[in-house]
Design an enzyme around this catalytic site. Structure first.
Site, PDB file in Angstrom:
ATOM      1  CD  GLU A 140      -2.717   5.670   6.702  1.00  0.00           C
ATOM      2  OE1 GLU A 140      -2.678   5.708   5.474  1.00  0.00           O
ATOM      3  OE2 GLU A 140      -1.826   5.110   7.397  1.00  0.00           O
ATOM      4  CD  GLU A 157      -3.292  -2.178   7.326  1.00  0.00           C
ATOM      5  OE1 GLU A 157      -2.238  -2.479   6.758  1.00  0.00           O
ATOM      6  OE2 GLU A 157      -3.871  -1.086   7.155  1.00  0.00           O
ATOM      7  N   GLY A 212       2.908   2.577  10.771  1.00  0.00           N
ATOM      8  CA  GLY A 212       3.865   3.661  10.575  1.00  0.00           C
ATOM      9  C   GLY A 212       4.586   4.080  11.845  1.00  0.00           C
ATOM     10  CB  SER A 257       5.622  -1.541  11.895  1.00  0.00           C
ATOM     11  OG  SER A 257       5.217  -0.214  12.187  1.00  0.00           O
ATOM     12  N   GLY A 288       5.158   1.532   4.597  1.00  0.00           N
ATOM     13  CA  GLY A 288       6.478   2.139   4.400  1.00  0.00           C
ATOM     14  C   GLY A 288       7.495   1.226   3.724  1.00  0.00           C
ATOM     15  CG  ASN A 305      -1.704   1.250   1.373  1.00  0.00           C
ATOM     16  OD1 ASN A 305      -1.770   2.063   0.446  1.00  0.00           O
ATOM     17  ND2 ASN A 305      -2.319   1.438   2.539  1.00  0.00           N
ATOM     18  CD1 TRP A 306       3.295   0.950  -3.026  1.00  0.00           C
ATOM     19  CD2 TRP A 306       3.238   2.185  -4.897  1.00  0.00           C
ATOM     20  NE1 TRP A 306       3.866   0.211  -4.029  1.00  0.00           N
ATOM     21  CE2 TRP A 306       3.846   0.952  -5.188  1.00  0.00           C
ATOM     22  CE3 TRP A 306       3.088   3.113  -5.923  1.00  0.00           C
ATOM     23  CZ2 TRP A 306       4.310   0.623  -6.467  1.00  0.00           C
ATOM     24  CZ3 TRP A 306       3.541   2.808  -7.195  1.00  0.00           C
ATOM     25  CH2 TRP A 306       4.146   1.571  -7.454  1.00  0.00           C
ATOM     26  CE  LYS A 307      -0.005   3.288   4.796  1.00  0.00           C
ATOM     27  NZ  LYS A 307       0.065   3.402   6.245  1.00  0.00           N
ATOM     28  CG  HIS A 336      -5.679   2.113   5.161  1.00  0.00           C
ATOM     29  ND1 HIS A 336      -5.185   3.065   6.034  1.00  0.00           N
ATOM     30  CD2 HIS A 336      -4.700   1.191   5.018  1.00  0.00           C
ATOM     31  CE1 HIS A 336      -3.960   2.721   6.375  1.00  0.00           C
ATOM     32  NE2 HIS A 336      -3.644   1.588   5.783  1.00  0.00           N
TER      33      HIS A 336
HETATM   34  O1  LIG Z   1      -1.131   0.931   6.840  1.00  0.00           O
HETATM   35  C1  LIG Z   1      -0.362   0.059   6.476  1.00  0.00           C
HETATM   36  C2  LIG Z   1      -0.608  -0.689   5.231  1.00  0.00           C
HETATM   37  O2  LIG Z   1      -1.888  -0.458   4.751  1.00  0.00           O
HETATM   38  C3  LIG Z   1       0.855  -0.257   7.243  1.00  0.00           C
HETATM   39  O3  LIG Z   1       1.746   0.797   7.119  1.00  0.00           O
HETATM   40  P1  LIG Z   1       3.255   0.616   7.651  1.00  0.00           P
HETATM   41  O4  LIG Z   1       3.754  -0.677   7.060  1.00  0.00           O
HETATM   42  O5  LIG Z   1       3.977   1.824   7.133  1.00  0.00           O
HETATM   43  O6  LIG Z   1       3.175   0.556   9.144  1.00  0.00           O
END
Ligand SMILES: O=C(CO)COP(=O)(O)O
Length: 258
Positions: free
Chosen positions: A103, A173, A179, A219, A241, A11-13, A101
Site C-alpha cells: 500500500e 504479500e 484484502g 487474506s 483484516g 498489521n492494523w493499517k 508494504h
Molecule cells: O496487507 C496485509 C498485511 O500487511 C494483508 O492484509 P489482509 O490480511 O487484510 O489481506
C-alpha cells in the site's frame, strides 16, 4: 537446519485509535498464555498514534507481545513534515517496522531505492525491518511472480551487510491476495517464499538464509493459516483484516490447533 520461531504479526493499517488499541492489546494479553509465546512470536503493528499507548501497556504489564510501526522515514531528522524517524520509534521501544508494504508502494510511490534507505534507517536505529515484497495481479497472470519479487528483494537489501540482514523479516504479500479474500494457495506461497530463501542464500549464505523468517501475507485467517504454515519456507504471517478481531488473531497465533 535452523529452527525458526514463527512470527505472527498483525498489521492494523489505518484502523483502531489509541483507546481501541489499548483494549485490543489487553484482550490479546488476556487470551495468550506463556505456551503461545514459547511457540510463536506475536507482534502488532498499530498506527503511529497508538504506539505510545501500546508501549505503556506492554511495559506496565510486562507483556510478552512485541510491537512496531507500519513505516519509517528514510531520514534521521529534520524538515520532513509528516514523517516519523527511526530514532523516535526506537525511543518507543518498537521491535519491528514494516518497510515497503504494497500500500505504501502503490499509494505513495515507494521505490525499491526508498525501501532500501528505510531498511538501512531501521537498522541504524536498532529496529528490525519487515521488508514487504510481492507481485500484482498482472505480474502473476504473466507468470513472473518469482522474478518480480526477487527484484524487489534485491533492491531492498542493496548494500545491507550480512550482520544486519540475518535478522531481517521478509513478508511475501501478493498484492492480488491483500484484502480481497483471495488467498494464495499454500503452493503459491511456498513457490515464492522458497525462491526468496534461495536468493538470500545467493546474496549472503545458506546459513543466513536458513535463519531469516519469511512471512506470507494476504487474506490470512484462522481457517487457512495452518495449511500455509505447513509449507517449509513459510515462517509466519503478516495479517491485515483478521488481526483486527482479537479472537481471530489469537486463533491464528494458535495455528497448530486449527
Ligand atoms: O496487507 C496485509 C498485511 O500487511 C494483508 O492484509 P489482509 O490480511 O487484510 O489481506
Amino acid at each position: 537446519m535452523t529452527t525458526r520461531t514463527p512470527l505472527m504479526a498483525g498489521n492494523w493499517k489505518m484502523n483502531l485509535n489509541h483507546l481501541e488499541a489499548i483494549a485490543h492489546v489487553q484482550k490479546l494479553a488476556f487470551a495468550l498464555a506463556d505456551k503461545d509465546y514459547d511457540a510463536v512470536e506475536v507482534a502488532v503493528l498499530p498506527p503511529f498514534t497508538d504506539l505510545r499507548s501500546v508501549q505503556t501497556l506492554v511495559d506496565g504489564d510486562k507483556l510478552k507481545i512485541k510491537y512496531g510501526a507500519q513505516d519509517i522515514s528514510a531520514h534521521e531528522s529534520g524538515a520532513y513534515t509528516g514523517e516519523i524517524s527511526g530514532a523516535m520509534l526506537a525511543k518507543l521501544k518498537c521491535t519491528y517496522v514494516a518497510v515497503g508494504h504494497s500500500e505504501r508502494r502503490q499509494y505513495h510511490n515507494e521505490s525499491d531505492e526508498l525501501c532500501n534507505a528505510k531498511v538501512k534507517a531501521a537498522y541504524q536505529n536498532g529496529l528490525t525491518p519487515i521488508l514487504c515484497v510481492g507481485e500484482g495481479l498482472d505480474v502473476r497472470k504473466a507468470g513472473n511472480q518469482v522474478a518480480h519479487t526477487l527484484a524487489q528483494l534485491d533492491g531492498g537489501l542493496k548494500d545491507v551487510p550480512a550482520e544486519q540482514a540475518e535478522s531481517i523479516v521478509i513478508a511475501y504479500e501478493p498484492v492480488w491476495a491483500i484484502g480481497t479474500g483471495e488467498v494464495a494457495t499454500p503452493e503459491d506461497a511456498q513457490e515464492v517464499c522458497g525462491a526468496i530463501r534461495g536468493r538470500l542464500a545467493e546474496l549472503y549464505s545458506q546459513e543466513l538464509a536458513d535463519k531469516v523468517r519469511i512471512q506470507y501475507g494476504g487474506s490470512v485467517k484462522s481457517g487457512n493459516v495452518a495449511a500455509i504454515m505447513a509449507q517449509p519456507d513459510v515462517d509466519g504471517a503478516l495479517v491485515g483484516g483478521a488481526a483486527l478481531d482479537s479472537d481471530e488473531f489469537v486463533k491464528i497465533v494458535r495455528f497448530r490447533d486449527q
